[in-house]
Design a protein around this motif. Structure first.
Motif, short mmCIF file in Angstrom:
data_model
loop_
_atom_site.label_atom_id
_atom_site.label_comp_id
_atom_site.label_asym_id
_atom_site.label_seq_id
_atom_site.Cartn_x
_atom_site.Cartn_y
_atom_site.Cartn_z
N ASP A 1 0.73 -1.00 0.01
CA ASP A 1 0.03 0.45 0.27
C ASP A 1 0.44 1.14 -0.19
O ASP A 1 1.81 1.14 0.97
CB ASP A 1 -1.40 0.51 1.50
CG ASP A 1 -2.15 1.34 0.89
OD1 ASP A 1 -1.05 2.36 1.07
OD2 ASP A 1 -3.10 0.67 0.48
N ARG B 1 -0.86 7.92 -9.56
CA ARG B 1 -1.78 7.23 -9.11
C ARG B 1 -1.94 7.01 -7.23
O ARG B 1 -2.82 7.46 -6.81
CB ARG B 1 -3.22 7.00 -10.11
CG ARG B 1 -4.00 6.88 -9.22
CD ARG B 1 -4.84 5.81 -10.18
NE ARG B 1 -4.32 4.67 -10.41
CZ ARG B 1 -4.44 3.02 -10.48
NH1 ARG B 1 -5.45 3.93 -12.06
NH2 ARG B 1 -3.99 2.54 -10.65
N GLU B 2 -1.17 6.30 -7.44
CA GLU B 2 -0.61 5.94 -5.93
C GLU B 2 -0.66 7.05 -5.08
O GLU B 2 -0.97 6.79 -3.64
CB GLU B 2 -0.20 4.86 -5.49
CG GLU B 2 -1.37 3.58 -6.52
CD GLU B 2 0.10 2.17 -6.77
OE1 GLU B 2 1.41 2.31 -6.71
OE2 GLU B 2 -0.43 1.25 -6.99
N LEU C 1 -2.96 9.30 -4.17
CA LEU C 1 -4.22 8.52 -3.23
C LEU C 1 -3.82 8.14 -1.75
O LEU C 1 -4.31 8.28 -0.66
CB LEU C 1 -4.41 6.75 -3.48
CG LEU C 1 -5.31 7.33 -4.60
CD1 LEU C 1 -5.91 5.27 -6.06
CD2 LEU C 1 -6.46 8.02 -4.47
N ILE D 1 -3.80 11.55 0.31
CA ILE D 1 -5.23 12.00 0.44
C ILE D 1 -5.78 10.99 1.68
O ILE D 1 -6.10 11.44 2.32
CB ILE D 1 -5.91 11.55 -0.79
CG1 ILE D 1 -5.51 12.58 -1.53
CG2 ILE D 1 -7.32 12.06 0.21
CD1 ILE D 1 -6.24 12.80 -2.87
N LYS D 2 -5.32 9.25 1.48
CA LYS D 2 -5.70 8.78 2.66
C LYS D 2 -5.11 8.89 3.70
O LYS D 2 -5.77 8.62 4.91
CB LYS D 2 -5.56 6.73 2.10
CG LYS D 2 -6.14 6.85 1.04
CD LYS D 2 -7.66 6.54 1.29
CE LYS D 2 -8.35 6.29 0.10
NZ LYS D 2 -9.91 5.87 0.60
N TYR E 1 -6.10 17.54 -0.55
CA TYR E 1 -5.70 16.76 -2.01
C TYR E 1 -4.67 17.61 -2.56
O TYR E 1 -3.87 17.28 -3.33
CB TYR E 1 -6.87 17.08 -2.91
CG TYR E 1 -7.13 16.47 -4.28
CD1 TYR E 1 -6.31 14.46 -4.82
CD2 TYR E 1 -6.71 16.87 -5.12
CE1 TYR E 1 -6.73 14.41 -5.98
CE2 TYR E 1 -6.85 17.21 -6.67
CZ TYR E 1 -6.44 15.40 -7.15
OH TYR E 1 -6.05 14.79 -7.96
N PHE F 1 -12.70 8.69 -7.09
CA PHE F 1 -12.34 8.37 -7.25
C PHE F 1 -12.12 7.27 -7.96
O PHE F 1 -13.22 6.32 -7.40
CB PHE F 1 -10.80 7.75 -6.49
CG PHE F 1 -10.47 9.28 -5.83
CD1 PHE F 1 -9.25 10.17 -6.85
CD2 PHE F 1 -10.67 9.33 -4.63
CE1 PHE F 1 -8.74 10.87 -6.03
CE2 PHE F 1 -10.49 10.74 -3.72
CZ PHE F 1 -9.51 11.56 -4.29
N HIS G 1 -10.16 4.95 -8.77
CA HIS G 1 -9.56 3.37 -8.32
C HIS G 1 -9.36 3.81 -6.88
O HIS G 1 -8.90 5.10 -6.09
CB HIS G 1 -7.81 3.69 -8.92
CG HIS G 1 -8.15 3.11 -10.65
ND1 HIS G 1 -8.46 1.75 -10.86
CD2 HIS G 1 -8.36 3.88 -11.45
CE1 HIS G 1 -8.43 1.44 -12.46
NE2 HIS G 1 -8.39 2.85 -12.49
N THR G 2 -9.82 2.67 -6.39
CA THR G 2 -8.88 3.17 -4.44
C THR G 2 -7.74 2.35 -4.08
O THR G 2 -7.63 1.72 -5.00
CB THR G 2 -10.43 3.76 -3.41
OG1 THR G 2 -9.71 3.89 -2.90
CG2 THR G 2 -10.82 1.81 -3.41
#
Length: 251
Positions: free
Chosen positions: A16, A118-119, A122, A125-126, A131, A212, A214-215
């Motif tokens: 992750d 992209r990851e 994300l 943001i997580k 953002y 999004f 993708h998550t």
């Protein structure tokens, strides 16, 4: 064109992005704790081996991304003998700081080589980062290799026109960098302008609530890896402040 990401099927690639971001931050903090060349060399080799076997990033690919830092590493080694006496001790400390710089760069580049843009966004943001800040950090990291690639292209173009960067005195070589810096600055401004147009055309900032396609989701291996990283960081703190390992007093 100049992305650092290398697509591989490896353990680090499947982790992750939040785990890799937190691990990178803790790794950089751990490197700041030490200045002994012996320990930092061991940590640098451990990082290199981890990227090789856990991330399937070859040693040749690692050297390639570190190569642009060679002048800065050499300057770091050369400057410390003029700061500390005796000069051999200054050289010893300079090697330590150079290895620290190389290790921190290896951690950062390792994150970029095993995580897509992209990851990364994300992941930021997580981690509850706004953002806009996450996107800014990601773009900044993304355009480091882009600017390096532009600089190499400009250097090759100027050399083909007869520019000799390696010849002449130190100040003469500095003056010869002007035909490189000016096109690089212009290209950077043009790239920034094109990026702003791309963001505006996608209605960036039009809505505060984002969705999004993708998550990401933490899995068991991600929690295990994160716990292992925190244990290693705790071990580094214990070794530095309780055992006094890896730190050489400068004065």
């Amino acid at each position: 064109m100049y992305t650092l990401y290398i697509e591989r099927d490896s353990f680090l690639h499947r982790l992750d992005p939040r785990v890799k971001i937190i691990s990178s931050l803790l790794g950089i903090l751990a490197m700041i704790l030490f200045n002994s060349p012996y320990l930092l060399f061991a940590l640098f080799m451990l990082l290199s081996l981890s990227l090789r076997f856990l991330g399937k990033i070859s040693f040749k690919e690692q050297i390639k991304v570190l190569k642009p830092l060679t002048p800065l590493i050499v300057i770091t080694i050369a400057i410390w003998p003029f700061i500390l006496d005796p000069k051999t001790f200054g050289l010893f400390i300079g090697l330590g700081y150079a290895l620290r710089l190389a290790s921190m760069a290896m951690i950062t580049f390792g994150l970029l080589m095993t995580t897509t843009q992209r990851e990364l966004i994300l992941g930021f943001i997580k981690l509850k980062m706004p953002y806009e800040i996450g996107l800014t950090l990601t773009i900044a990291l993304r355009y480091i290799p882009t600017l390096f690639g532009l600089a190499q292209t400009i250097i090759d173009a100027q050399r083909s026109r007869g520019l000799e960067l390696e010849k002449g005195s130190f100040f003469s070589r500095i003056r010869k960098t002007v035909p490189i810096l000016i096109p690089l600055i212009i290209a950077s401004i043009k790239t920034a302008h094109e990026l702003s147009i791309a963001l505006e055309s996608r209605a960036f900032g039009a809505s505060r609530k984002r969705t999004f396609l993708h998550t990401i989701q933490m899995e068991k291996k991600d929690y295990v890896a994160l716990i292992f990283v925190f244990l290693l960081f705790g071990l580094a703190l214990y070794a530095r402040y309780q055992l006094g390992i890896g730190y050489v007093k400068l004065y």
